[in-house]
Design an enzyme around this catalytic site. Sequence first.
Site, mmCIF file in Angstrom:
data_model
loop_
_atom_site.group_PDB
_atom_site.id
_atom_site.type_symbol
_atom_site.label_atom_id
_atom_site.label_comp_id
_atom_site.label_asym_id
_atom_site.label_seq_id
_atom_site.Cartn_x
_atom_site.Cartn_y
_atom_site.Cartn_z
ATOM 1 N N LYS A 204 -3.110 1.357 -3.444
ATOM 2 C CA LYS A 204 -4.309 1.197 -2.627
ATOM 3 C C LYS A 204 -4.417 -0.205 -2.029
ATOM 4 O O LYS A 204 -3.747 -1.146 -2.456
ATOM 5 C CB LYS A 204 -5.554 1.545 -3.459
ATOM 6 N N ARG B 212 -3.834 8.889 -11.810
ATOM 7 C CA ARG B 212 -3.500 9.680 -10.618
ATOM 8 C C ARG B 212 -2.582 8.822 -9.745
ATOM 9 O O ARG B 212 -3.003 7.786 -9.235
ATOM 10 C CB ARG B 212 -4.775 10.064 -9.875
#
Length: 273
Positions: free
Chosen positions: A221, A255
């Site tokens: 991210k 995840r």
Amino acid sequence: MTLNCNGKLIDLSTPKIMGILNLTPDSFYDGGKYRNEKEILGQVEKMLNEGATFIDIGAYSSRPGADAVPLEEELSRIVPIIQKVTKTFPDIIVSVDTFRSEVAKNCLGEGAAIINDISAGQLDGKMFQTVAEHGAPYIMMHMKGTPQNMQRHTDYVNLVKEMLSYFSERIAKAREFHINDVIIDPGFGFSKTLEQNYDLLKKMDLLRILELPLLVGLSRKSMIYKVLANTPQEALNGTTALHMVALQKGAQILRVHDVAAAVECVKLNEQLN
């Protein structure tokens, strides 16, 4: 803690890995990467072989500012893949990344086991009922607004305190529908500035007060690659570093895009505990 996934009990006393499969052309890291059935099944097989317990399949990009996807398009992208994946890998545990109850209903009907909802039921009033009717585990994430405007909603007096209030309300609502297995996702990168993301990670163990499994999505991210001044494609090392922190703070599901590296984090973390 355990999850009942289509009759399979998954023990979370050892953290588990959820591999990401994006069917969207515009996801921030792997958008458009898996363009046909062969590539999709090959990636699923690779993640399972590397140690993924769950495969999270999504057909609606939730990156900041992503274009909205019509319901019919989301259905046409994801339902045939759920059908093929569950047929090819009969023992697979599929999580569906959607905030739409109609998508959830169709995918659960095709053998998916978990619903992963970035809106915690706030963007579709029928979501809780749909999840409850299928007896599926439900992942609820912290987000304000929508993927299109969430980064305009980053004003907090006390982020973690407000998140605890948010989750307490959403959990109570889920319990009204008799949803038994609820998983909490803090929502890194959703309605949070870069600084807020790191403050949340430092204090994430405070979420344990909810006494529910904690799923963390940090993989590649912007909170990683912006600090390192690189790109999502170059952010695996940074991702691995923060995965270790997340495990130390109580994450029970990671995840991830890169399953093998995350599995190594879990193994090493187990040696520390």
